[in-house]
Design a protein around this motif. Structure first.
Motif, PDB file in Angstrom:
ATOM      1  N   THR A  26       0.861  -1.178   0.000  1.00 18.97           N
ATOM      2  CA  THR A  26       0.000   0.000   0.000  1.00 18.97           C
ATOM      3  C   THR A  26       0.902   1.236   0.000  1.00 18.97           C
ATOM      4  O   THR A  26       1.888   1.272   0.737  1.00 18.97           O
ATOM      5  N   THR A  77      -5.497  -1.690   4.247  1.00 16.64           N
ATOM      6  CA  THR A  77      -6.639  -1.058   3.576  1.00 16.64           C
ATOM      7  C   THR A  77      -6.790   0.413   3.978  1.00 16.64           C
ATOM      8  O   THR A  77      -6.285   0.840   5.020  1.00 16.64           O
ATOM      9  N   GLY A  97     -11.750  -2.697   0.526  1.00 15.26           N
ATOM     10  CA  GLY A  97     -10.856  -3.464   1.402  1.00 15.26           C
ATOM     11  C   GLY A  97      -9.641  -3.972   0.644  1.00 15.26           C
ATOM     12  O   GLY A  97      -9.099  -3.298  -0.228  1.00 15.26           O
ATOM     13  N   PRO A 119      -3.420   0.944  -3.599  1.00 12.15           N
ATOM     14  CA  PRO A 119      -4.008   0.073  -2.581  1.00 12.15           C
ATOM     15  C   PRO A 119      -3.203  -1.214  -2.431  1.00 12.15           C
ATOM     16  O   PRO A 119      -2.529  -1.640  -3.368  1.00 12.15           O
TER      17      PRO A 119
END
Ligand code: TXA
Ligand code: MG
Length: 341
Positions: free
Chosen positions: A181, A199, A321, A195
Motif C-alpha cells: 500500500t 486497507t 478493502g 491500494p
C-alpha cells in the motif's frame, strides 16, 4: 555485462554475498512479503541506474527505499510528520510505503527527480537480514521487467532477470502477493496512491482522519494529466493475453464466459466458478477471500501466459478493502477493459 545469474537459498553465506554485491553497487533479487524486489544501494546513482536498465523501467517512475529499522528513517527522509511515526508503529515492518520529503543522501534517480521519497520497512526475514548485513537503505522496485506481472516466486525473477543480475535469493512464495500500500504524507490530507493489503479503513483508523483516494486507483489517467504516483501511468502487470474484466455474479459471469468458448479463451476465476465453466480456467481464490486473490493474482497471470491464453475473461474482484488492491492490479493487466453484466 552478462551475468551467470545464481539462484541461492538464503543461508548465511548467500546473505553475506548479497550484502557484498550491494555494497559494491550491484543488483540483487530478493524476496519481500509482498513481491520480489530488485535491490540496489539507494545512496548510489550508478547502482540505481542499473535497476532502470535491467527492468527497462521509464526514468520518470520513482523507486521505493527499504530500511531495516526506524532509526534509518531520518537518514532517507526529512521533515517527518508525527503521522508517519504513527503509521510506522502500526504497520512496520510490513507492506506499507510512506511518501515523505526526500533526504539529501538518497540518490536523485531513486525519486526520479522528485523532492519526495517512498519508504518502507519490509517484514520478510530474508529482506531484513540483507538490509541489516549491508547496512544500507535499498532502493527496490518489483523484480519484473517493466510492464510484466510482479514476481511472487524466485523462478519468475529468474525468467525476467536472467543474465542481467548476479544473484537472486530464493525465499519461496511471497505471502501477500501484491505490492505494498502506498500513502503520501507530503500534502495536507494523506492520499492513498496505491491500494494493498493494508486497507484505507485501517489507515484512517490509525491516523484518525479521512484519507483521499487517488483517482488513478480505479480510473485511467487522461492524456496530459499529471500522475501523483508515476507508476499509475504505465500499462502494468500485463500478461501476453488480452485480459477483459467481467463484473457480475457467479451465474451471470459463467454464462457469459461460456458463450465466448473458443480456442485460446480462458477464465481467470474464483474457485466456486469452476464447476459452472466450460472453458479452461486459472483460479485465484474464493470470491469472498480477497487476501487469497491478492496472493494468487500475479502467479495466475503468469500461468495464463504459460497456458498460451489468447483472451482471458477475469471475474472481477470487489472494489473495497483488500480486494481494491486486486481490482487495481487487474484493471491495469486488462488495460482498463471492463464488461459490466
Ligand atoms: O511491495 C512493494 O512495494 C514492492 C516490494 C519490492 O517492496 N516494491 C514495489 O516497487 O512495488 P515498484 O517500483 O514496483 O512500485 C513503486 C511505486 C510506483 O507506483 C511509484 O510510482 C511509486 O511507488 N512511488 C515511488 N516513489 C514515489 C514518490 N516519490 N511519489 C509518488 N509515488 C512514488
Ligand atoms: Mg512494479
Amino acid at each position: 555485462m552478462e551475468w551467470n545469474t545464481k539462484v541461492a537459498a538464503p543461508d548465511e553465506l548467500a546473505i553475506q554475498q548479497a550484502a557484498e554485491l550491494l555494497q559494491k553497487g550491484e543488483l540483487v533479487g530478493l524476496p519481500t512479503e509482498t513481491v520480489y524486489g530488485l535491490a540496489a544501494n539507494a545512496y548510489a546513482d550508478s547502482a540505481v541506474a542499473k535497476i532502470f536498465r535491467a527492468k527497462g523501467r521509464p526514468q520518470d517512475n520513482p523507486l521505493i527505499v527499504h530500511i531495516a529499522k526506524l532509526g534509518q528513517l531520518a537518514d532517507v527522509a526529512n521533515d517527518i510528520p508525527p503521522a508517519a511515526y504513527r503509521l510506522a508503529q502500526a504497520f512496520w515492518p510490513g507492506p506499507l510505503t510512506i511518501i515523505l520529503p526526500k533526504g539529501e543522501k538518497i540518490a536523485s534517480s531513486v525519486s526520479a527527480g522528485l523532492d519526495t521519497v517512498a519508504v518502507r520497512m519490509p517484514s520478510h526475514p530474508v529482506a531484513k537480514k540483507v538490509l541489516e548485513a549491508c547496512g544500507l537503505p535499498l532502493a527496490a522496485p518489483s523484480a519484473n521487467l517493466s510492464g510484466a506481472p510482479s514476481p511472487t516466486e524466485a523462478a519468475y525473477v529468474l525468467a525476467d532477470m536472467k543474465g542481467k543480475i548476479p544473484l537472486i535469493l530464493d525465499g519461496g512464495s511471497c505471502t501477500v502477493g501484491v505490492e505494498s500500500t502506498v500513502i503520501s504524507l507530503t500534502g495536507g490530507q494523506p492520499v492513498l496512491l496505491r491500494p494493498g493489503l493494508i486497507t484505507p479503513e485501517q489507515l484512517e483508523q490509525t491516523l484518525n482522519c479521512k484519507i483521499a483516494l487517488s483517482t488513478a486507483i480505479l480510473d485511467k489517467l487522461e492524456v496530459g494529466e499529471k500522475a501523483q504516483s508515476p507508476g499509475m501511468k504505465y500499462k502494468h502487470y500485463a500478461p501476453k493475453a488480452n485480459v477483459i474484466i467481467v463484473e457480475g455474479g457467479r451465474d451471470a459471469y459463467c454464462s457469459f464466459v461460456n458463450t465466448k468458448k473458443a480456442e485460446g479463451v480462458m477464465a481467470l476465476c474464483f474457485t466456486e466458478d469452476e464447476p459452472l465453466l466450460d472453458v479452461p480456467v486459472v483460479l485465484y481464490g474464493r470470491g469472498e477471500d480477497a487476501p487469497a486473490q491478492a496472493r494468487l493474482l500475479f502467479t495466475a497471470l503468469r500461468e495464463l501466459d504459460e497456458a498460451k491464453a489468447v483472451t482471458v475473461y477475469a471475474h472481477a474482484p470487489k472494489k473495497e478493502g483488500v480486494a481494491l488492491a486486486v481490482y487495481n492490479r487487474l484493471l491495469r493487466a486488462a488495460a482498463f477493459q471492463v464488461v459490466k453484466l
